[in-house]
Design an enzyme around this catalytic site. Structure first.
Site, PDB file in Angstrom:
ATOM      1  N   TYR A 231      -7.677  -6.705   3.273  1.00 14.89           N
ATOM      2  CA  TYR A 231      -7.074  -7.230   2.050  1.00 14.89           C
ATOM      3  C   TYR A 231      -7.058  -8.752   2.159  1.00 14.89           C
ATOM      4  CZ  TYR A 231      -3.341  -7.746  -1.538  1.00 14.89           C
ATOM      5  OH  TYR A 231      -2.585  -8.093  -2.634  1.00 14.89           O
TER       6      TYR A 231
ATOM      7  N   LYS B 253     -10.602  -5.738  -0.293  1.00 14.74           N
ATOM      8  CA  LYS B 253      -9.889  -6.067  -1.529  1.00 14.74           C
ATOM      9  C   LYS B 253      -9.879  -7.584  -1.572  1.00 14.74           C
ATOM     10  CE  LYS B 253      -5.376  -5.597  -3.884  1.00 14.74           C
ATOM     11  NZ  LYS B 253      -5.416  -6.874  -4.537  1.00 14.74           N
TER      12      LYS B 253
END
Length: 286
Positions: free
Chosen positions: A120, A150
């Site tokens: 992330y 992400k």
């Protein structure tokens, strides 16, 4: 306090009203880093349980400042049957280069050896600026479960380099800056994870369909209107608390207040944001 009782209703709303079948739990919008370990586990369990046979993917964010806590959350996510786990870079004592960051991620991913793993990337909040392009070089050898990123940053050059260099690897690049999604799709992003999809998921799906056709003029209309709303609320002061307020008035599901140090959205914000959203005429006529 966390309110587990609304999650069943929340899942049904996402699926039936927004055509959203995948969720990312305990991330930024969910205030994951403001919750304790027990609360994060309870939420993860409830989303996996309520999403069974309704949601396609439940990805649990298990990042934490403490490596043992992150590992504990990874083991828990694996045990409850999460579809994937994701980890942000630690942001108090920060990794200063690719090797330090990968060493941390690898130690978390290895605790859930059968679960797809996502990095992330959110440098505006973590302050960790290691380029993803650099990070991906040889990452599969270190983290066999590595599935993708992400990518919550506006650096589209970094994203483009990742996609260009990693087509063979079949990594997934999920974009996280909602007002720039169309730009990310144009350079090859595979999907999106973002806060606005809670209440604009259906509109974003129509944009994705238009882009796939391709009807770029129509896709642009959707992106510009999403941007018009976000531009308006950002000027009023737009964060997680305000996102909860918007989701509450759009869905009718009480999202509750944020946890300190965040404070509730003002009544003035709610009135103005609602009026702005109501004033937008979308290409599908709604």
């Amino acid at each position: 306090q966390i309110n587990l009782s609304v999650i069943s209703q929340y899942v049904d709303y996402l699926v039936s009203e927004q055509n959203v079948k995948n969720v990312f739990v305990n991330g930024t919008t969910g205030e994951g880093l403001s919750l304790n370990i027990q609360e994060r586990k309870q939420l993860a369990e409830e989303w996996v349980c309520q999403g069974k046979d309704k949601l396609d993917h439940v990805i649990i964010h298990v990042g934490a400042l403490s490596l043992p806590e992150s590992q504990e959350l990874a083991r828990h996510a694996a045990a409850i049957g999460a579809s994937g786990i994701a980890v942000i870079a630690p942001f108090f004592f920060k990794p200063t280069n690719k090797d330090e960051l990968i060493a941390f991620l690898q130690q978390v991913a290895s605790e859930a050896p059968a679960v797809p793993f996502y990095y992330y990337h959110i440098p505006p909040l973590t302050g960790v600026k290691v380029c993803v392009e650099e990070l991906l070089d040889g990452i599969k050898e270190r983290i066999p479960t590595f599935q993708g990123v992400k990518f919550s940053d506006t650096d589209l050059l970094d994203l483009a380099q990742c996609i260009n260099k990693n087509e063979r690897e079949q990594f997934a690049f999920l974009y996280g800056v909602d007002e720039q999604l169309l730009s990310a799709l144009a350079i090859g992003a595979d999907g999106a994870v973002g806060s606005t999809y809670n209440y604009l998921g259906q509109k974003t799906n129509l944009m994705l369909q238009a882009f796939a056709k391709p009807d770029l003029a129509l896709a642009r209309k959707y992106q510009f209107l999403t941007g018009e709303f976000l531009n308006f609320v950002i000027k009023l002061g737009f964060g997680v608390a305000q996102t909860k307020a918007v989701m509450t008035f759009v869905s009718g599901i009480p999202m509750g207040p944020p946890r300190l140090p965040l404070v509730d959205a003002s009544e003035d914000f709610i009135v103005k944001a609602k009026a702005k959203l109501d004033s937008i005429v979308w290409p599908d006529g709604n």
